[in-house]
Scaffold this motif. Structure first.
Motif, PDB file in Angstrom:
ATOM      1  N   LEU A 129       2.883  -6.751  -4.781  1.00 51.81           N
ATOM      2  CA  LEU A 129       2.950  -5.362  -4.332  1.00 51.81           C
ATOM      3  C   LEU A 129       1.817  -5.037  -3.366  1.00 51.81           C
ATOM      4  O   LEU A 129       2.013  -4.311  -2.381  1.00 51.81           O
ATOM      5  CB  LEU A 129       2.902  -4.427  -5.541  1.00 51.81           C
ATOM      6  CG  LEU A 129       3.193  -2.944  -5.282  1.00 51.81           C
ATOM      7  CD1 LEU A 129       4.588  -2.775  -4.692  1.00 51.81           C
ATOM      8  CD2 LEU A 129       3.062  -2.139  -6.562  1.00 51.81           C
ATOM      9  N   LEU A 130       0.629  -5.575  -3.615  1.00 48.29           N
ATOM     10  CA  LEU A 130      -0.497  -5.343  -2.708  1.00 48.29           C
ATOM     11  C   LEU A 130      -0.228  -5.934  -1.328  1.00 48.29           C
ATOM     12  O   LEU A 130      -0.628  -5.358  -0.308  1.00 48.29           O
ATOM     13  CB  LEU A 130      -1.775  -5.947  -3.294  1.00 48.29           C
ATOM     14  CG  LEU A 130      -2.382  -5.233  -4.499  1.00 48.29           C
ATOM     15  CD1 LEU A 130      -3.545  -6.034  -5.055  1.00 48.29           C
ATOM     16  CD2 LEU A 130      -2.838  -3.833  -4.122  1.00 48.29           C
ATOM     17  N   LEU A 131       0.435  -7.082  -1.283  1.00 47.21           N
ATOM     18  CA  LEU A 131       0.735  -7.716  -0.002  1.00 47.21           C
ATOM     19  C   LEU A 131       1.923  -7.070   0.693  1.00 47.21           C
ATOM     20  O   LEU A 131       2.035  -7.138   1.920  1.00 47.21           O
ATOM     21  CB  LEU A 131       1.020  -9.206  -0.214  1.00 47.21           C
ATOM     22  CG  LEU A 131      -0.177 -10.060  -0.632  1.00 47.21           C
ATOM     23  CD1 LEU A 131       0.278 -11.467  -0.983  1.00 47.21           C
ATOM     24  CD2 LEU A 131      -1.225 -10.100   0.469  1.00 47.21           C
ATOM     25  N   LEU A 138      -4.298  -4.200   4.942  1.00 43.24           N
ATOM     26  CA  LEU A 138      -5.152  -3.174   5.534  1.00 43.24           C
ATOM     27  C   LEU A 138      -6.595  -3.334   5.068  1.00 43.24           C
ATOM     28  O   LEU A 138      -7.536  -3.162   5.849  1.00 43.24           O
ATOM     29  CB  LEU A 138      -4.627  -1.788   5.171  1.00 43.24           C
ATOM     30  CG  LEU A 138      -3.348  -1.350   5.881  1.00 43.24           C
ATOM     31  CD1 LEU A 138      -2.878   0.000   5.354  1.00 43.24           C
ATOM     32  CD2 LEU A 138      -3.550  -1.287   7.388  1.00 43.24           C
ATOM     33  N   PHE A 139      -6.779  -3.673   3.794  1.00 45.13           N
ATOM     34  CA  PHE A 139      -8.139  -3.874   3.282  1.00 45.13           C
ATOM     35  C   PHE A 139      -8.840  -4.999   4.041  1.00 45.13           C
ATOM     36  O   PHE A 139      -9.994  -4.851   4.472  1.00 45.13           O
ATOM     37  CB  PHE A 139      -8.088  -4.191   1.787  1.00 45.13           C
ATOM     38  CG  PHE A 139      -9.422  -4.573   1.207  1.00 45.13           C
ATOM     39  CD1 PHE A 139     -10.349  -3.604   0.874  1.00 45.13           C
ATOM     40  CD2 PHE A 139      -9.753  -5.907   1.004  1.00 45.13           C
ATOM     41  CE1 PHE A 139     -11.579  -3.947   0.349  1.00 45.13           C
ATOM     42  CE2 PHE A 139     -10.982  -6.263   0.478  1.00 45.13           C
ATOM     43  CZ  PHE A 139     -11.904  -5.280   0.148  1.00 45.13           C
ATOM     44  N   ALA A 221       3.855   5.096  -8.726  1.00 45.90           N
ATOM     45  CA  ALA A 221       2.473   5.361  -9.128  1.00 45.90           C
ATOM     46  C   ALA A 221       1.570   4.180  -8.785  1.00 45.90           C
ATOM     47  O   ALA A 221       0.469   4.354  -8.246  1.00 45.90           O
ATOM     48  CB  ALA A 221       2.421   5.663 -10.623  1.00 45.90           C
ATOM     49  N   ILE A 222       2.026   2.973  -9.094  1.00 47.18           N
ATOM     50  CA  ILE A 222       1.220   1.781  -8.803  1.00 47.18           C
ATOM     51  C   ILE A 222       1.068   1.592  -7.303  1.00 47.18           C
ATOM     52  O   ILE A 222      -0.018   1.273  -6.805  1.00 47.18           O
ATOM     53  CB  ILE A 222       1.859   0.538  -9.445  1.00 47.18           C
ATOM     54  CG1 ILE A 222       1.897   0.691 -10.969  1.00 47.18           C
ATOM     55  CG2 ILE A 222       1.096  -0.720  -9.062  1.00 47.18           C
ATOM     56  CD1 ILE A 222       2.712  -0.375 -11.669  1.00 47.18           C
ATOM     57  N   VAL A 227      -2.298   1.738  -2.359  1.00 52.37           N
ATOM     58  CA  VAL A 227      -2.556   2.129  -0.972  1.00 52.37           C
ATOM     59  C   VAL A 227      -3.791   3.022  -0.884  1.00 52.37           C
ATOM     60  O   VAL A 227      -4.694   2.791  -0.062  1.00 52.37           O
ATOM     61  CB  VAL A 227      -1.325   2.841  -0.382  1.00 52.37           C
ATOM     62  CG1 VAL A 227      -1.643   3.404   1.002  1.00 52.37           C
ATOM     63  CG2 VAL A 227      -0.143   1.884  -0.300  1.00 52.37           C
ATOM     64  N   ALA A 228      -3.851   4.054  -1.730  1.00 49.54           N
ATOM     65  CA  ALA A 228      -4.952   5.017  -1.635  1.00 49.54           C
ATOM     66  C   ALA A 228      -6.288   4.399  -2.006  1.00 49.54           C
ATOM     67  O   ALA A 228      -7.309   4.678  -1.367  1.00 49.54           O
ATOM     68  CB  ALA A 228      -4.660   6.224  -2.529  1.00 49.54           C
TER      69      ALA A 228
END
Length: 311
Positions: A129-131, A138-139, A221-222, A227-228
């Motif tokens: 999900l992060l990718l 972005l990080f 929610a996750i 993202v935030a």
């Protein structure tokens, strides 16, 4: 009119800031290497994974806009270094927005199918999900660029709008994968339990932290937290801490050569010499993460209704 005049004066002062442009000149070689690496990585990904193995040459061609943009930046740095030094932060913001757009396109059109790699693991699902969201990309882009935090405070929330707006489509792709419901619920419960420690007691037991009504709400929610926090709050916190460290070094009158060497040290190596500072940083990161999670769970259901409906 007076407000516009003040804004124009501030922009001109920012553009002509000699200290900022000098720092940007020093990062030119690193920018060339970074964008060349992005061309190699994402170009290979689009060519072999998306176009060849995935059978989607049209999607690969459309997403190659980011690769072409990276090539254009490399040429700009080499041929017009002064122009790059003046507008490096704006160029980085445009590249970050294009990178986020490309990864979202690859996610919603099944160009990568990273969600298939979860194999029933909640941690693997979080990584996918992060990718895909694309918080992790972005990080990495922000930490590599290391733009001044005064600029990032305005640019990062704007960069986050695109993945937040597309979060329903990302979650739709995730929920279509077989066997994803159980690790998704486990991941949501784990994040909720970890962050509840950082929240005041009245908030821990509030209805806002109750289990979500469905899998889509849990995924949203996750995704919003990822993202935030990962793409906005975390890099801002780390870069602000690094800026304070450099300011302290300059305040005590370190020689210029020693300052430059210290700036190129790995961040964690510098932090090992300041355990108290490291503990404070980690505590701030944890508290910020808990606050973002709380706001996501509380305000998320109100905002998600405004997102585009699922197809």
């Amino acid at each position: 009119m007076a407000n516009w005049a003040k804004l124009g004066a501030r922009l001109r002062a920012w553009r002509d800031d000699s200290r900022r442009t000098e720092a940007n000149r020093a990062r030119a070689a690193g920018d060339i290497a970074g964008f060349q690496g992005a061309v190699l990585l994402h170009g290979s990904l689009l060519l072999f994974k998306v176009a060849w193995l995935g059978g989607q040459p049209g999607l690969a061609l459309r997403c190659s806009a980011y690769v072409l943009l990276c090539l254009a930046v490399v040429l700009l740095v080499r041929r017009h270094p002064e122009l790059h030094a003046r507008y490096r932060e704006l160029i980085g913001t445009v590249c970050g927005a294009t990178l986020a757009w490309m990864m979202l396109q690859l996610t919603v059109h099944r160009g990568l199918d990273l969600f298939k790699l979860h194999r029933g693991s909640s941690l693997a699902l979080l990584g996918a999900l992060l990718l895909s969201s694309p918080a992790a990309w972005l990080f990495m882009n922000i930490m590599f660029g290391q733009s001044p935090t005064a600029f990032l405070r305005f640019s990062l929330p704007l960069l986050a709008l695109q993945p937040l707006w597309q979060s329903k489509r990302v979650c739709q792709c995730l929920l279509e994968e077989a066997g994803v419901q159980a690790p998704l619920r486990t991941l949501y419960d784990a994040l909720d339990a970890v962050h509840c420690i950082a929240l005041p007691a009245p908030l821990i037991y509030s209805p806002a932290t109750a289990p979500p009504p469905n899998d889509l709400a849990a995924c949203l929610a996750i995704d919003w937290w990822a993202v935030a926090f990962v793409a906005v709050v975390l890099p801002l916190t780390l870069l602000a801490h690094m800026e304070k460290g450099r300011a302290r070094q300059q305040a005590v009158g370190w020689p210029q050569q020693q300052q430059q060497q210290q700036q190129h040290h790995h961040y964690h190596h510098h932090q090992e010499q300041q355990p108290g500072s490291t503990r404070e940083l980690l505590l701030c990161i944890y508290l910020y993460s808990g606050l973002v999670w709380l706001l996501t769970v509380q305000l998320g259901p109100l905002v998600w209704r405004l997102l585009p409906p699922l197809a």
